[in-house]
Enzyme design. Structure first.
Site, PDB file in Angstrom:
ATOM      1  N   LYS A 109       0.849  -1.185   0.000  1.00 26.29           N
ATOM      2  CA  LYS A 109       0.000   0.000   0.000  1.00 26.29           C
ATOM      3  C   LYS A 109       0.884   1.234   0.000  1.00 26.29           C
ATOM      4  CE  LYS A 109      -3.902   2.112   2.342  1.00 26.29           C
ATOM      5  NZ  LYS A 109      -4.787   2.106   3.492  1.00 26.29           N
ATOM      6  N   GLY A 115       5.359   0.763   6.023  1.00 25.58           N
ATOM      7  CA  GLY A 115       5.921  -0.455   5.449  1.00 25.58           C
ATOM      8  C   GLY A 115       6.416  -0.238   4.030  1.00 25.58           C
ATOM      9  N   CYS A 116       5.637   0.480   3.247  1.00 24.74           N
ATOM     10  CA  CYS A 116       6.017   0.795   1.869  1.00 24.74           C
ATOM     11  C   CYS A 116       7.300   1.613   1.865  1.00 24.74           C
ATOM     12  CB  CYS A 116       4.890   1.575   1.206  1.00 24.74           C
ATOM     13  SG  CYS A 116       5.355   2.415  -0.310  1.00 24.74           S
ATOM     14  N   THR A 117       7.365   2.611   2.721  1.00 24.91           N
ATOM     15  CA  THR A 117       8.548   3.467   2.800  1.00 24.91           C
ATOM     16  C   THR A 117       9.767   2.674   3.236  1.00 24.91           C
ATOM     17  OG1 THR A 117       7.148   5.373   3.296  1.00 24.91           O
ATOM     18  CG2 THR A 117       9.489   5.567   3.847  1.00 24.91           C
ATOM     19  N   ALA A 176      10.972   0.494   0.300  1.00 23.84           N
ATOM     20  CA  ALA A 176      11.612   1.311  -0.733  1.00 23.84           C
ATOM     21  C   ALA A 176      12.984   1.792  -0.275  1.00 23.84           C
ATOM     22  CB  ALA A 176      10.720   2.495  -1.103  1.00 23.84           C
TER      23      ALA A 176
END
Length: 66
Positions: free
Chosen positions: A40, A45-47, A50
């Protein structure tokens, strides 16, 4: 939405790149390419995922080349 499993081939798709040009997965046929999927957008979590990819890109490149 199609759910991919490990080992599945990604379906061909087209998107606009940062310059507004259309790029398709098929444009990279026969080349090495990393597709980065995340659960998402704009979440911790995405950050973290990445940032991990960014921080380890040299190590990743070395493992793919050898």
């Amino acid at each position: 939405m199609t759910t991919l499993k490990v080992g599945d081939k990604a379906p061909d798709f087209s998107v606009l790149n940062q310059d507004g040009n259309t790029v398709s997965l098929s444009d990279f046929k026969g080349k090495k390419l990393v597709l980065f999927f995340y659960p998402k957008a704009s979440t911790p979590g995405c950050t973290a995922e990445a940032c991990n990819l960014r921080d380890n890109v040299l190590r990743f490149r070395e493992s793919v080349i050898h």
